[in-house]
Design a protein around this motif. Sequence first.
Motif, mmCIF file in Angstrom:
data_model
loop_
_atom_site.group_PDB
_atom_site.id
_atom_site.type_symbol
_atom_site.label_atom_id
_atom_site.label_comp_id
_atom_site.label_asym_id
_atom_site.label_seq_id
_atom_site.Cartn_x
_atom_site.Cartn_y
_atom_site.Cartn_z
ATOM 1 N N VAL A 187 41.272 57.486 31.560
ATOM 2 C CA VAL A 187 40.215 56.546 31.945
ATOM 3 C C VAL A 187 40.549 56.017 33.331
ATOM 4 O O VAL A 187 41.649 55.488 33.554
ATOM 5 C CB VAL A 187 40.079 55.378 30.950
ATOM 6 N N PHE A 188 39.621 56.172 34.251
ATOM 7 C CA PHE A 188 39.785 55.659 35.608
ATOM 8 C C PHE A 188 39.010 54.351 35.743
ATOM 9 O O PHE A 188 37.872 54.246 35.274
ATOM 10 C CB PHE A 188 39.275 56.670 36.631
ATOM 11 N N LEU A 189 39.642 53.376 36.378
ATOM 12 C CA LEU A 189 39.021 52.083 36.638
ATOM 13 C C LEU A 189 38.900 51.889 38.134
ATOM 14 O O LEU A 189 39.902 51.902 38.850
ATOM 15 C CB LEU A 189 39.862 50.947 36.033
ATOM 16 N N LEU A 190 37.680 51.731 38.617
ATOM 17 C CA LEU A 190 37.405 51.344 39.997
ATOM 18 C C LEU A 190 36.968 49.894 39.962
ATOM 19 O O LEU A 190 36.139 49.515 39.112
ATOM 20 C CB LEU A 190 36.309 52.202 40.614
ATOM 21 N N CYS A 191 37.479 49.067 40.872
ATOM 22 C CA CYS A 191 37.130 47.647 40.806
ATOM 23 C C CYS A 191 37.239 46.982 42.168
ATOM 24 O O CYS A 191 38.018 47.400 43.026
ATOM 25 C CB CYS A 191 38.020 46.918 39.802
ATOM 26 N N SER A 192 36.456 45.932 42.340
ATOM 27 C CA SER A 192 36.570 45.092 43.531
ATOM 28 C C SER A 192 37.692 44.081 43.311
ATOM 29 O O SER A 192 38.185 43.893 42.189
ATOM 30 C CB SER A 192 35.244 44.377 43.810
ATOM 31 N N ASP A 193 38.099 43.416 44.396
ATOM 32 C CA ASP A 193 39.214 42.473 44.284
ATOM 33 C C ASP A 193 38.829 41.216 43.521
ATOM 34 O O ASP A 193 39.704 40.407 43.196
ATOM 35 C CB ASP A 193 39.785 42.121 45.659
ATOM 36 N N GLY A 194 37.562 41.062 43.215
ATOM 37 C CA GLY A 194 37.153 39.957 42.356
ATOM 38 C C GLY A 194 37.758 40.043 40.974
ATOM 39 O O GLY A 194 37.908 39.023 40.281
ATOM 40 N N LEU A 195 38.129 41.250 40.557
ATOM 41 C CA LEU A 195 38.852 41.421 39.292
ATOM 42 C C LEU A 195 40.354 41.236 39.509
ATOM 43 O O LEU A 195 40.988 40.404 38.860
ATOM 44 C CB LEU A 195 38.582 42.806 38.705
ATOM 45 N N THR A 196 40.931 41.997 40.433
ATOM 46 C CA THR A 196 42.391 42.065 40.523
ATOM 47 C C THR A 196 43.024 40.823 41.135
ATOM 48 O O THR A 196 44.214 40.582 40.936
ATOM 49 C CB THR A 196 42.810 43.313 41.316
ATOM 50 N N ASP A 197 42.264 40.024 41.884
ATOM 51 C CA ASP A 197 42.816 38.771 42.393
ATOM 52 C C ASP A 197 43.063 37.765 41.275
ATOM 53 O O ASP A 197 43.878 36.846 41.431
ATOM 54 C CB ASP A 197 41.866 38.146 43.424
ATOM 55 N N LEU A 198 42.357 37.925 40.161
ATOM 56 C CA LEU A 198 42.415 36.918 39.099
ATOM 57 C C LEU A 198 42.969 37.442 37.780
ATOM 58 O O LEU A 198 43.363 36.641 36.924
ATOM 59 C CB LEU A 198 41.011 36.343 38.854
ATOM 60 N N VAL A 199 42.985 38.751 37.599
ATOM 61 C CA VAL A 199 43.402 39.327 36.314
ATOM 62 C C VAL A 199 44.613 40.224 36.544
ATOM 63 O O VAL A 199 44.567 41.162 37.342
ATOM 64 C CB VAL A 199 42.258 40.123 35.664
#
Length: 244
Positions: A187-199
């Motif tokens: 499973v590949f996850l593409l995400c903006s930093d709105g996810l990774t800055d907080l999670v």
Amino acid sequence: MPIIECCGKTDVGRVRSNNEDAFFANPEAGYCLVADGMGGAAAGEMASQIFAQSAEVTFGNNRVPAEQALIECVQSTFRLANDRILQHVADHPHHKGMGCTAELLAFGASGFVIGHMGDSRTYRWRQGTLQQLTKDHSLVQDQIDQGLITAEEARSHKMRNVILRAVGVRPSPALDILRGSVLPGDVFLLCSDGLTDLVEDASISEVLRLSTHLNRQAEKLVALANDAGGKDNITVVLAAVLQT
């Protein structure tokens, strides 16, 4: 050719008044993307949409099986989007400063190709392990690499939003190309930093470990970011490899 399933979700978050992120997924053509616009209001939103539209032009609705041709399609998407954004700014000077970070994941006969620019990210979940495949093009990541700060310090650093590369900011920016093989169950996850800055990555892993549909996982990831404050737009795309 791998058979894939994709889903995506974007959310304005709890602080911003507009959503400058964009995503697109075309499992039949074998690609998906996330773009995070910058430049304020309409300009940032437009930049991310230009990137998504450029991918549609480059890929169309047909699979690109050969790896080298797939790499060229990914490169062409970034080049086309970069040129279009620069031209838009030339025509509309009040939008100066617009651009976007972008992740583009494409599947071919021999595996995957990723195009990466900025601080959006691509991860791979494989056999119970989450791996970040991309490296942020950011000031704090450079400082981490130099040993000046720790990854934990970077999360709250006052310069953490300074991006060193983005689409549409200057002519011919450097593009990271990554490639690899795929296995059923990836499973590949593409995400903006709105996810990774907080999670944290550990929390992302817990969600991806759940035996549930991709849509539910995407919703849960967005909810985690909002529960942590939702300080930015949040966008995630999940691409699961069903069969190789």
